[in-house]
Each structure stands twice: as C-alpha cells, then as structure tokens.
Design an enzyme around this catalytic site. Structure first.
Site, PDB file in Angstrom:
ATOM      1  N   ARG A  51     -21.274  38.411  73.789  1.00  0.00           N
ATOM      2  CA  ARG A  51     -20.769  39.308  74.833  1.00  0.00           C
ATOM      3  C   ARG A  51     -21.567  39.112  76.123  1.00  0.00           C
ATOM      4  O   ARG A  51     -22.712  39.522  76.217  1.00  0.00           O
ATOM      5  CB  ARG A  51     -20.844  40.768  74.381  1.00  0.00           C
ATOM      6  N   ASP A  93     -27.407  52.948  73.665  1.00  0.00           N
ATOM      7  CA  ASP A  93     -27.436  51.773  74.522  1.00  0.00           C
ATOM      8  C   ASP A  93     -27.046  52.202  75.927  1.00  0.00           C
ATOM      9  O   ASP A  93     -26.989  53.400  76.221  1.00  0.00           O
ATOM     10  CB  ASP A  93     -26.555  50.643  73.979  1.00  0.00           C
TER      11      ASP A  93
END
Length: 544
Positions: free
Chosen positions: A172, A460
């Site tokens: 990613r 996150d």
C-alpha cells in the site's frame, strides 16, 4: 553517514535525492530507479495536482450544502451490466484473511510467518513516513521477495522467515495527497517541487520487484488508498499501464485493490472499478478513514451531522451498514473481491481477559462480514488470524470466495449513505479518550512508529484522524458532554494538561511536540485536511 546528492544524469526533468543516503540506500535509489521515478513524475505529477484541486472543490461544495449523489454523467457505466474487472491475479484467488502492518524488518518477518493468505505491506497509515521508514521499508520488501530477509533485534533475538507458504504481498503506497520531501522533482522548466509519496512508494517497489514477483508465481499487487473519485482511479490506471510498458511487462499484470474509505468514493464504486477494470482485483471497506471522511466533509454542516463517541460509531449503525452492503453488491456484480475492514481490538498475551474480549469482538465482526458476502477480511495481529479464518471458513468452506453471492436484495439510496443519526450522547470519557489517543498516537508517529497499541486497540493514522476531527467538530458545533458541560477549546486544553501531567515519560519522548501538533489540527479555527501534512513538514524531514 551522508554522501553527496544523487541525481539522474539525463537532461531535462530529473529526480534529486535531498535526504541522507545511508547504508544500502543506493540499492534502492539506483540511477535506473530514479530515472523511472522521473518519468512517472514527468507524465503524471501535473494530473495529480489537478485531482487534488478537484478534491478541494468537492469538499467546499459539500461544506456549502451540496450533498454527494450518484453521478448522472456516469449512469451509463452503472447501468451497463456486461463489463467486469480483471479479478484475482496469481496468489490472490483466496483472500479470506489478510494481515496488515508496517514494513520494518521485524514486522515483515512476523507478517510472512503469520499464516494469513495476504499481507498488506503498509507504507501508508501504519507507517510513519520518516526517510528511514520509506527507504528501509523498500529494503525489507526487496529482501523478503528474494528470500534473504533476516533481522536481529537489540536484545539479540533473530527473526527469520520460516513459513513454508508465505502470504501474497499487496503493498500500500501513500495516498495522492502526501509528498516525499526527501526527493525533489525538477521539471523541464527547472521548477523544483516535492516528489509524490504515491509515485515514490509505488515506483520504487514496482521497479525493483515486479519481475521477481512474477518469476515467483505471483505479481506486483497494490492497495490504493484515499481515492475520492473515478478520475483519481483513472490516473492510477494510467500509471499502471505506463509502468508495465516501461518494464516490458504484459498489460494487466498489476492488480489493485481500492480502499473505499472516503465519502465521495462511496458514490462512485462502479466508476472506480470501471476505470481500473484492466488492473482491478477488488474493493476494501476502509472503515476508519471512511468515518473520518464523513466528519471532515460535514464538520461545518450543523449538529445533525455530529457523531457521538468514537466507540459508538460501529459497523452496525445504519449508514455504515448501507456503505458496506453497497460495496459487496457492487463488487460481486463486477467480478471483484469485497474485502472487509479491520476491527481495532487486539489481544494482550499478558492479560487473558483482554484477549478473550478481543477474540469475542473480532469473531462477531468477522461473522457479520462473512455473512454479508465479503470474500475476506483484515486483522492487525497474528493471534487473531485463527478467529477470523474460522468465521470465513464457516461460510466459504472449500470455496476461495463468494463472488456468486450477488446481493440483489440490497438497494442503497444516497440518503441512506448520508444518514449519520446514531442517537447516542457525547460523553466526557469520549472526549478524554479522543484527546489521549490522538496525542499518544502522534507522539509515537513522531518517533517513527505508525501502528500503535493503545488501551488494547490498534491505532493508526486513520483512528487518530477520527479522534482529532471529532474534537474539532464538537467544539465548532457547540456540543456538550452528558452533564451539559460545553466542549470548548478551553475544556480540551484542560484535558491536554491533565493527560501530559499524568503520562509516564521515557527519555526521548515527543509528548510536548505531539500536544503541539494536536492543538494545531484540533483546536485552531482552520481544519487541516490531514493531520499528517503539517506534522510531516515540521518534524519528519531530514536534510543530507
């Protein structure tokens, strides 16, 4: 440890390395790789800026009362029942459990030994984009793909890949909005600008590893983050097509899975799949960024768009159900995989009660996803893989997916995607938790750690964004906690002071800097689109 600046030798456009060049960096920042990055920026940097301008215009329109709708000009794409996406590439046929995590050597080894079907190798929200993490992550992936990765921790523990079958890697890269200030692009007129984080992460990984991945029986696969429109998807598709041609790789070899994690993208799922159809494997329900996107876009639209405590915004509230069910239906109609999101609960090997609660919560979450028709799901911890796998095994059995489940029963209207009423209060504990979680996460992020266990939840950048944007919205929409106390900047400042005074600090901590960042993104009148933008520019940029 520094060496002189590296620059491509070609005339005209070029990439300049402005950051320090440390041990082994020259294996990634080769002249040939920099030449490839130069071509990517020469061809696509201008279009990237155009798409970012489109985002700003759309956000302004929503803020001024123009709700997103399913587009009239692309209705023909939605109505055409005949087109399909490329679908799974080799190694992506069964995605029932995917593990996510950053790409430092230790986490890379753990992910590859985890037993998951897929590893989301995350250079985005689970990675703090320090220069060392950006290039170090590329080195970890380079070595892992070639079977040479090994890591020795500071206490002498050696980490090696021992699994007979490792997960398929899906990398990613950072979203279109992020820059890489340690690399500069100089265009043909001599104008210098920061490189695109997206093009850097994608370009270096693809250039060095595409052929090795193909030779190993898999391929160059990517998760695409933060998309807001089909035009952004088309930009990625053109990047993929050019890159395949550049390296002499067959068109369509790249496979992308797009995270539907912004409100505008939820209204363009068909169109995003269509623009990426030659390279698309599926969509993912990026739940945390999706909640953040709703808050960001509707932060100034009045009290009816205010969400309660973060813990109350679950996947079972109506607007989240509408979004995920529409995703499954859209994917399966087009032959695309639908991948579920990540439950934030994580086990604690030192606390059986916490672990039991996490397993119970995760099992319920994955049972719902499998029952809704998802083909796979995410976990953030290896100990949760058996739990998630059991729920999907119960539905899938020996089948690799459930693409045959078309969900013709689902009919989602635009109003359902925008109905954010939950009917729960904002609590004092909810405000305090948001302040505490955001500051503790930012503090770790400033030290180069992008995925952090806080209060038995995996946090996150996306969950930190929810926390700080809720605080901003609550203040600006004149909200109160359950006893009637107004949520003001002064009220939040008191919580910041309380948090800083009671937090145990170790040497080298960054709590004062983190609190400063939090004030900038949660308490000032202006609302930065992403907290990582000012924090990165102020604190993470190194010079050679």
């Amino acid at each position: 440890m520094s060496t002189p600046t590296i620059q491509t030798t070609q005339q005209g456009p070029s990439i300049v390395v402005a950051g320090p060049v440390r041990e082994r960096y020259d294996e990634i920042l080769t002249p040939a790789a920099l030449a490839f990055l130069t071509e990517l920026h020469h061809r696509f940097a201008g279009r990237r800026h155009d798409r970012l301008a489109d985002r700003m215009r759309r956000r302004f329109e929503i803020g001024n009362g123009h709700d997103p709708r399913f587009r009239a000009d692309t209705r023909h794409i939605r109505d055409d029942a005949d087109w399909r996406v490329a679908g799974a590439g080799p190694g992506l046929e069964d995605r029932r459990v995917e593990i996510t995590g950053p790409t430092d050597p230790k986490m890379t080894v753990n992910a590859l030994n985890s037993g998951a079907k897929v590893w989301l190798a995350d250079q985005e929200d689970a990675t703090s984009p320090t220069w060392d993490n950006v290039i170090g992550g590329q080195l970890s992936l380079h070595d892992a793909i070639r079977g040479t990765l090994e890591h020795t921790s500071s206490d002498g523990k050696v980490y090696r890949v021992t699994a007979e079958q490792t997960p398929t890697i899906v990398m990613r890269p950072r979203g279109w909005h992020l820059v890489e200030k340690h690399l500069s692009f100089i265009d043909r007129t001599g104008r210098q600008m920061d490189a695109s984080g997206s093009l850097v992460d994608f370009g270096l990984y693809f250039f060095h590893n595409a052929q090795a991945l193909i030779d190993g029986g898999r391929g160059p696969y990517f998760y695409i983050a933060k998309l807001e429109s089909s035009e952004e998807a088309k930009l990625w598709n053109d990047v993929f097509s050019f890159s395949e041609e550049y390296l002499g790789i067959e068109h369509g070899t790249i496979r992308a899975t797009v995270l539907i994690e912004t409100l505008p993208a939820a209204f363009e799922m068909d169109e995003i799949l269509y623009e990426l159809r030659d390279h698309c494997a599926g969509l993912n329900a990026g739940r945390w960024d999706y909640i953040f996107s709703i808050i960001k876009n509707y932060r100034g639209r009045g009290a009816r768009f205010v969400l309660p405590d973060r813990s109350e915004v679950t996947m079972t509230v109506p607007f989240m159900r509408a979004y995920t069910e529409l995703l499954v239906k859209t994917c399966h109609r087009r032959g695309a995989f639908a991948i579920g999101g990540m439950s934030a609960f994580i086990p604690n090997r030192r606390d059986p009660e916490v672990t039991a609660r996490a397993i119970e919560k995760v099992a319920a979450d994955k049972r719902r996803e499998a029952g809704d028709g998802f083909d796979g799901t995410w976990v953030a911890h290896p100990d949760l893989i058996p739990t998630a796998r059991a729920e999907f095994d119960a539905v899938l059995g020996d089948r690799p997916n459930q693409l045959d489940r078309q969900r013709d029963d689902v009919q989602v209207r635009a109003e359902e995607l925008l109905d954010v009423r939950i009917g729960r209060p904002i609590t004092a504990d909810g405000v305090r938790d948001n302040v505490s979680v955001a500051i503790r996460y930012i503090e770790a992020w400033l030290r180069g750690i992008g995925a952090v266990a806080i209060d038995n939840l995996m946090e996150d950048a996306a969950t930190a964004e929810i926390s700080r944007s809720q605080v901003w919205q609550w203040i600006h929409q004149s909200q109160t906690v359950e006893d009637g106390t107004p949520i003001t900047a002064e009220y939040v400042e008191g919580l910041i002071a309380e948090m800083l005074s009671t937090t145990w600090r170790t040497e080298g901590n960054r709590f004062d800097d983190a609190a400063e960042v939090f004030r900038e993104v949660a308490l000032r009148p202006e609302f930065p689109a992403f907290l990582t933008l000012p924090a990165y520019s102020r604190f993470l940029v190194e010079t050679a």
